[in-house]
Write a protein that holds these residues in place. Structure first.
Motif, PDB file in Angstrom:
ATOM      1  N   UNK A 103      21.066   4.568   2.129  1.00  0.00           N
ATOM      2  CA  UNK A 103      20.648   3.448   2.893  1.00  0.00           C
ATOM      3  C   UNK A 103      19.408   2.823   2.223  1.00  0.00           C
ATOM      4  N   UNK A 104      18.402   3.613   1.313  1.00  0.00           N
ATOM      5  CA  UNK A 104      17.581   3.134   0.567  1.00  0.00           C
ATOM      6  C   UNK A 104      17.507   3.776  -0.724  1.00  0.00           C
ATOM      7  N   UNK A 105      17.177   3.332  -1.779  1.00  0.00           N
ATOM      8  CA  UNK A 105      16.904   4.115  -3.109  1.00  0.00           C
ATOM      9  C   UNK A 105      16.076   3.354  -3.848  1.00  0.00           C
ATOM     10  N   UNK A 106      14.857   4.271  -4.327  1.00  0.00           N
ATOM     11  CA  UNK A 106      13.918   4.023  -5.201  1.00  0.00           C
ATOM     12  C   UNK A 106      13.756   4.747  -6.477  1.00  0.00           C
ATOM     13  N   UNK A 107      13.595   3.997  -7.622  1.00  0.00           N
ATOM     14  CA  UNK A 107      13.242   4.810  -8.653  1.00  0.00           C
ATOM     15  C   UNK A 107      13.924   3.717  -9.876  1.00  0.00           C
ATOM     16  N   UNK A 108      13.946   4.503 -11.066  1.00  0.00           N
ATOM     17  CA  UNK A 108      13.467   5.710 -11.557  1.00  0.00           C
ATOM     18  C   UNK A 108      11.964   5.779 -11.714  1.00  0.00           C
ATOM     19  N   UNK A 109      11.317   6.889 -11.364  1.00  0.00           N
ATOM     20  CA  UNK A 109       9.812   7.140 -11.401  1.00  0.00           C
ATOM     21  C   UNK A 109       9.918   8.322 -12.494  1.00  0.00           C
ATOM     22  N   UNK A 110       8.686   8.736 -12.945  1.00  0.00           N
ATOM     23  CA  UNK A 110       8.502   9.656 -13.863  1.00  0.00           C
ATOM     24  C   UNK A 110       8.499  11.183 -13.433  1.00  0.00           C
ATOM     25  N   UNK A 111       8.695  12.044 -14.215  1.00  0.00           N
ATOM     26  CA  UNK A 111       8.960  13.308 -13.712  1.00  0.00           C
ATOM     27  C   UNK A 111       7.694  14.061 -13.067  1.00  0.00           C
ATOM     28  N   UNK A 112       6.643  13.554 -13.078  1.00  0.00           N
ATOM     29  CA  UNK A 112       5.178  13.932 -12.632  1.00  0.00           C
ATOM     30  C   UNK A 112       5.142  13.273 -11.128  1.00  0.00           C
ATOM     31  N   UNK A 117       4.012   9.989  -3.403  1.00  0.00           N
ATOM     32  CA  UNK A 117       3.759   8.810  -4.414  1.00  0.00           C
ATOM     33  C   UNK A 117       4.884   8.002  -4.332  1.00  0.00           C
ATOM     34  N   UNK A 118       6.211   8.416  -4.484  1.00  0.00           N
ATOM     35  CA  UNK A 118       7.252   7.743  -4.488  1.00  0.00           C
ATOM     36  C   UNK A 118       7.499   6.794  -3.123  1.00  0.00           C
ATOM     37  N   UNK A 119       7.045   7.406  -1.991  1.00  0.00           N
ATOM     38  CA  UNK A 119       7.170   6.920  -0.587  1.00  0.00           C
ATOM     39  C   UNK A 119       6.279   5.693  -0.594  1.00  0.00           C
ATOM     40  N   UNK A 120       5.011   5.891  -1.208  1.00  0.00           N
ATOM     41  CA  UNK A 120       4.178   4.849  -1.224  1.00  0.00           C
ATOM     42  C   UNK A 120       4.429   3.660  -1.914  1.00  0.00           C
ATOM     43  N   UNK A 121       4.937   3.942  -3.116  1.00  0.00           N
ATOM     44  CA  UNK A 121       5.315   2.679  -4.180  1.00  0.00           C
ATOM     45  C   UNK A 121       6.660   2.211  -3.729  1.00  0.00           C
ATOM     46  N   UNK A 122       7.424   2.902  -2.908  1.00  0.00           N
ATOM     47  CA  UNK A 122       8.677   2.160  -2.407  1.00  0.00           C
ATOM     48  C   UNK A 122       8.269   1.278  -1.074  1.00  0.00           C
ATOM     49  N   UNK A 124       8.485   1.968   1.871  1.00  0.00           N
ATOM     50  CA  UNK A 124       9.457   2.129   2.923  1.00  0.00           C
ATOM     51  C   UNK A 124       8.927   2.334   4.271  1.00  0.00           C
ATOM     52  N   UNK A 125       7.696   2.898   4.338  1.00  0.00           N
ATOM     53  CA  UNK A 125       7.296   3.096   5.731  1.00  0.00           C
ATOM     54  C   UNK A 125       6.927   1.685   6.419  1.00  0.00           C
ATOM     55  N   UNK A 126       6.125   0.815   5.538  1.00  0.00           N
ATOM     56  CA  UNK A 126       5.796  -0.605   6.158  1.00  0.00           C
ATOM     57  C   UNK A 126       7.412  -1.310   6.321  1.00  0.00           C
ATOM     58  N   UNK A 127       8.165  -1.152   5.563  1.00  0.00           N
ATOM     59  CA  UNK A 127       9.439  -2.012   5.790  1.00  0.00           C
ATOM     60  C   UNK A 127      10.208  -1.259   7.139  1.00  0.00           C
ATOM     61  N   UNK A 128      10.152   0.028   7.150  1.00  0.00           N
ATOM     62  CA  UNK A 128      10.761   0.464   8.461  1.00  0.00           C
ATOM     63  C   UNK A 128       9.905   0.204   9.749  1.00  0.00           C
ATOM     64  N   UNK A 129       8.795  -0.035   9.585  1.00  0.00           N
ATOM     65  CA  UNK A 129       8.028  -0.512  10.723  1.00  0.00           C
ATOM     66  C   UNK A 129       8.366  -1.849  11.037  1.00  0.00           C
ATOM     67  N   UNK A 130       8.504  -2.763  10.233  1.00  0.00           N
ATOM     68  CA  UNK A 130       8.954  -3.865  10.514  1.00  0.00           C
ATOM     69  C   UNK A 130      10.272  -4.267  11.115  1.00  0.00           C
ATOM     70  N   UNK A 131      11.056  -3.064  10.593  1.00  0.00           N
ATOM     71  CA  UNK A 131      12.606  -3.457  11.168  1.00  0.00           C
ATOM     72  C   UNK A 131      12.296  -2.807  12.488  1.00  0.00           C
ATOM     73  N   UNK A 132      11.667  -1.847  12.947  1.00  0.00           N
ATOM     74  CA  UNK A 132      11.445  -1.514  14.321  1.00  0.00           C
ATOM     75  C   UNK A 132      11.026  -2.544  15.123  1.00  0.00           C
ATOM     76  N   UNK A 133       9.919  -3.314  14.621  1.00  0.00           N
ATOM     77  CA  UNK A 133       9.301  -4.331  15.190  1.00  0.00           C
ATOM     78  C   UNK A 133      10.607  -5.440  15.428  1.00  0.00           C
ATOM     79  N   UNK A 134      11.162  -6.026  14.715  1.00  0.00           N
ATOM     80  CA  UNK A 134      12.191  -6.790  14.928  1.00  0.00           C
ATOM     81  C   UNK A 134      13.208  -6.508  15.837  1.00  0.00           C
ATOM     82  N   UNK A 135      13.439  -5.257  15.760  1.00  0.00           N
ATOM     83  CA  UNK A 135      14.865  -5.000  16.668  1.00  0.00           C
ATOM     84  C   UNK A 135      14.148  -4.504  18.038  1.00  0.00           C
ATOM     85  N   UNK A 136      13.079  -4.078  18.198  1.00  0.00           N
ATOM     86  CA  UNK A 136      12.526  -3.456  19.350  1.00  0.00           C
ATOM     87  C   UNK A 136      12.734  -2.272  19.776  1.00  0.00           C
ATOM     88  N   UNK A 137      13.179  -1.477  18.801  1.00  0.00           N
ATOM     89  CA  UNK A 137      13.575  -0.143  18.810  1.00  0.00           C
ATOM     90  C   UNK A 137      12.553   0.658  18.066  1.00  0.00           C
TER      91      UNK A 137
END
Length: 174
Positions: A103-112, A117-122, A124-137
């Motif tokens: 459903x969602x893919x982020x990368x590539x990122x370095x081995x460290x 950090x990948x979650x922040x860079x992607x 994803x959390x603000x995007x999912x919050x926006x989806x919840x707002x749009x759908x009302x769920x």
């Protein structure tokens, strides 16, 4: 059989063609593998998971980081080296949906790079919050204990302070 023999060209030309195609696929797949693409189906995914016994009624998928071993790069060795695995790695973050699709893919990122950090860079959390707002769920993803917990991202309890009930929850959700 070598690609140069199959296509009848010199190896540098085959390498150039391969890299152009890889860039093309990466550019298009990167846009296609976004949670927003599945927005209309997310409430149904939550219902499907709940029907299958998921303990979180609003869970729509599962998130985790993954890594692949690579050859030691000539440039940027330090950023690709993963001390935990003691080898050079490339890392990705992936959300798997109940239909077994990515459903969602982020990368590539370095081995460290770690999972938070990948979650922040992607983003994803603000995007999912926006989806919840749009759908009302209310919807959420479930990840391992490395992830930060929020309204849209639930995580397994950390092993260091797990009660037996928490361990049972983590096992049921994994």
């Amino acid at each position: 059989m070598e690609l140069a023999q199959i296509f009848g060209g010199p190896p540098p030309a085959i390498s150039d063609m391969y890299n152009v195609m890889l860039d093309h696929v990466y550019e298009h797949a990167r846009r296609a593998m976004r949670l927003e693409m599945w927005e209309a189906q997310l409430p149904q995914f939550a219902d499907d998971l709940a029907r299958c016994g998921c303990l979180e009624a609003h869970c729509v998928g599962f998130i985790d980081g993954t890594m692949f071993t690579i050859c030691r790069p000539v440039v940027g060795q330090e950023s690709m080296y993963n001390g935990w695995k003691r080898s050079h790695k490339v890392k990705y973050q992936c959300v798997v949906l109940p239909n077994f699709m990515i459903g969602d893919w982020f990368g590539p990122c370095g081995g460290r790079t770690n999972d938070p950090q990948m979650l922040h860079d992607s983003e994803l959390v603000p995007r999912l919050r926006a989806i919840c707002e749009r759908l009302g769920h209310q919807m959420c993803l479930y990840g391992d204990a490395a992830y930060p917990s929020s309204k849209v991202l639930l995580r397994a309890p950390k092993r260091s302070n797990r009660t037996p009930a928490m361990a049972e929850y983590a096992t049921a959700m994994s």
